[in-house]
Design an enzyme around this catalytic site. Structure first.
Site, PDB file in Angstrom:
ATOM      1  N   HIS A 155      -9.701 -29.301 -13.827  1.00 54.17           N
ATOM      2  CA  HIS A 155      -8.516 -28.425 -13.832  1.00 54.17           C
ATOM      3  C   HIS A 155      -8.058 -28.116 -12.404  1.00 54.17           C
ATOM      4  O   HIS A 155      -7.450 -27.068 -12.150  1.00 54.17           O
ATOM      5  CB  HIS A 155      -8.796 -27.110 -14.570  1.00 54.17           C
ATOM      6  N   SER A 276       8.686 -36.724  10.263  1.00 55.04           N
ATOM      7  CA  SER A 276       9.906 -36.077   9.780  1.00 55.04           C
ATOM      8  C   SER A 276      11.008 -36.253  10.817  1.00 55.04           C
ATOM      9  O   SER A 276      10.741 -36.295  12.024  1.00 55.04           O
ATOM     10  CB  SER A 276       9.642 -34.589   9.546  1.00 55.04           C
ATOM     11  N   LYS A 282       5.126 -32.846  11.436  1.00 56.28           N
ATOM     12  CA  LYS A 282       4.827 -33.437  10.137  1.00 56.28           C
ATOM     13  C   LYS A 282       4.171 -34.817  10.259  1.00 56.28           C
ATOM     14  O   LYS A 282       4.518 -35.627  11.101  1.00 56.28           O
ATOM     15  CB  LYS A 282       6.100 -33.578   9.296  1.00 56.28           C
TER      16      LYS A 282
END
Length: 459
Positions: A155, A276, A282
């Site tokens: 999960h 980016s 990034k």
């Protein structure tokens, strides 16, 4: 003029011709078409249906056409309806008498069916090799991390301790199943429909077994209507490709999570990430994201094939021309994704300390704590409840099971003693999972060797 002219008084409308044409995508099957025609011509000669001279001229012409296509000196005619008619027309230009004899005892229906089977068989072999290369990289990386502790998840919640090797080898098992699936499909792919004719064979004394053996195929198809109209093998193959992409997509999702700042379990090599246009900090996992996106495309290709076939009566229908573009696209996407994904995994940096730190913070040794009590004589459900209470206490007091004082342990059960700390140490939790299929370093090393041996034996 079209090779099937004779029945028609008018030339086909140029827009209809463009609509009807499949040359733009089926031209990739030129090798398979020539292979099939060479085998067919040899059988015709053996059976006395064509003479030796015609056979020799057909063979020379087809081999010359193959060579010229591969050399780039013979270009595909955009006006040709498909690759089959292009090659036959080209052969007939060179040998006007013999070339016209090649199609004796054959229809485009069984010719197309044969070519696609030959093509799929060849692609199965290529994708099989790409999967083996992927597994070899996974085993190479895994063997370095049989003691690299990380949390296993259910999960997407930290659940129990595993190793990075164990996690990677789960994907190796998936890819092994993909290989087995492809082998099984190939048994149904590599059978010859040639000789089925348009749908009802022919009055010529064909030797269908000879042609199949000449092509190295496993057998022939025993019902001519099924021979020309079956696309089960293409649908099976497309679904196998969709499964490969689903496995890659699941793996991609984990790579994307692992290289985020929230996890930081890995760093991708600069050569396998992008930046980016506006945010200089990034480093984006674009390869993994694209693979995840392309999986939807391949699943769509498989669904298209099923939908295309579901309403077709026997035998051949022109709808079946639509089998190729989606199948070819699925093949192309898998062959595009596997090599680049493999290299991305091969070159990534693994942050062992981050994995170990995450494993230490998630109470992932709680099951082992319950097992400790069970081995001391407690019923498992009682042990489960006590351990749950201990976890709640730790959360309230910002402690872990490893740092919880023994006197607190004893408040919940007198069965606890000093040895509990050794029992719940993450290294102990892993070491004691000696069951086959488990994550203990000793078991995992044996499993890695098993997988490597399986892949090597199959080469």
């Amino acid at each position: 003029m079209a090779l099937w002219a004779g029945r028609f008084l008018k030339e086909i409308n140029k827009d209809v011709n463009a609509f009807n044409s499949s040359l733009s995508f089926d031209c990739r099957m030129y090798k398979q078409d020539i292979r099939g025609s060479l085998a067919h011509a040899k059988m015709l000669c053996k059976q006395g249906i064509i003479d030796q001279q015609a056979y020799e001229e057909i063979t020379k012409g087809l081999n010359d056409i193959l060579h010229e296509i591969e050399e780039g000196t013979l270009l595909f005619d955009p006006n040709a309806e498909d690759i089959h008619m292009f090659i036959e027309a080209e052969l007939t230009k060179r040998y006007p008498v013999s070339g016209k004899k090649l199609h004796t005892g054959r229809s485009r229906n069984d010719q197309v069916a044969l070519d696609l089977r030959l093509y799929v068989h060849d692609e199965i072999k290529e994708i099989d090799q790409l999967l083996k290369e992927m597994i070899k990289v996974l085993t190479d990386v895994a063997i370095q991390h049989t003691e690299t502790i990380m949390p296993g998840y259910t999960h997407l919640q930290r659940a129990q301790p595993v190793t990075f090797a164990h996690h990677l080898m789960a994907y190796a098992e998936m890819f092994l199943r993909d290989i087995d699936r492809l082998k099984d499909i190939d048994k149904r792919v590599y059978v010859s429909p040639l000789g089925s004719g348009a749908l009802a064979t022919t009055t010529y004394p064909l030797d269908r077994q000879f042609t199949a053996e000449e092509l190295g195929m496993y057998d022939i198809m025993y019902n001519s209507m099924d021979g020309v109209s079956d696309r089960d093998y293409a649908i099976e193959f497309a679904n196998a490709l969709a499964l490969i992409m689903m496995h890659l997509s699941r793996f991609s999702e984990e790579v994307i999570l692992w290289c985020s700042w929230e996890f930081k379990f890995i760093d991708l090599d600069d050569a396998y990430a992008t930046g980016s246009s506006i945010m200089p900090q990034k480093k984006n996992p674009d390869i993994a994201e694209l693979v995840r996106g392309k999986s939807a495309r391949v699943i769509g290709d498989a669904t298209t094939l099923l939908t295309m076939m579901k309403g077709l009566p026997l035998a051949y229908n022109k709808d079946m021309q639509e089998d190729k573009e989606n199948l070819f696209d699925a093949i192309d996407q898998v062959k595009l994704c596997l090599p680049v994904f493999k290299d991305m995994i091969k070159t990534m940096t693994v942050h062992k300390e981050k994995m170990r730190e995450a494993a230490a913070r998630g109470f992932i040794n709680a099951t082992d704590c319950a097992d400790y009590l069970t081995k001391k004589g407690a019923a498992f459900r009682d042990a489960y409840k006590v351990t749950g209470q201990l976890v709640a206490y730790c959360i309230d007091h910002q402690l872990t099971l490893e740092t919880l004082p023994l006197d607190v342990y004893k408040q919940y059960s007198e069965k606890f003693d000093e040895d509990v700390y050794q029992a719940i140490a993450l290294e102990t939790c892993l070491k004691n999972r000696q069951v086959i299929g488990g994550p203990s370093p000793a078991v995992e090393k044996k499993n890695i060797e098993r997988v490597k041996a399986k892949v090597s034996a199959d080469d």
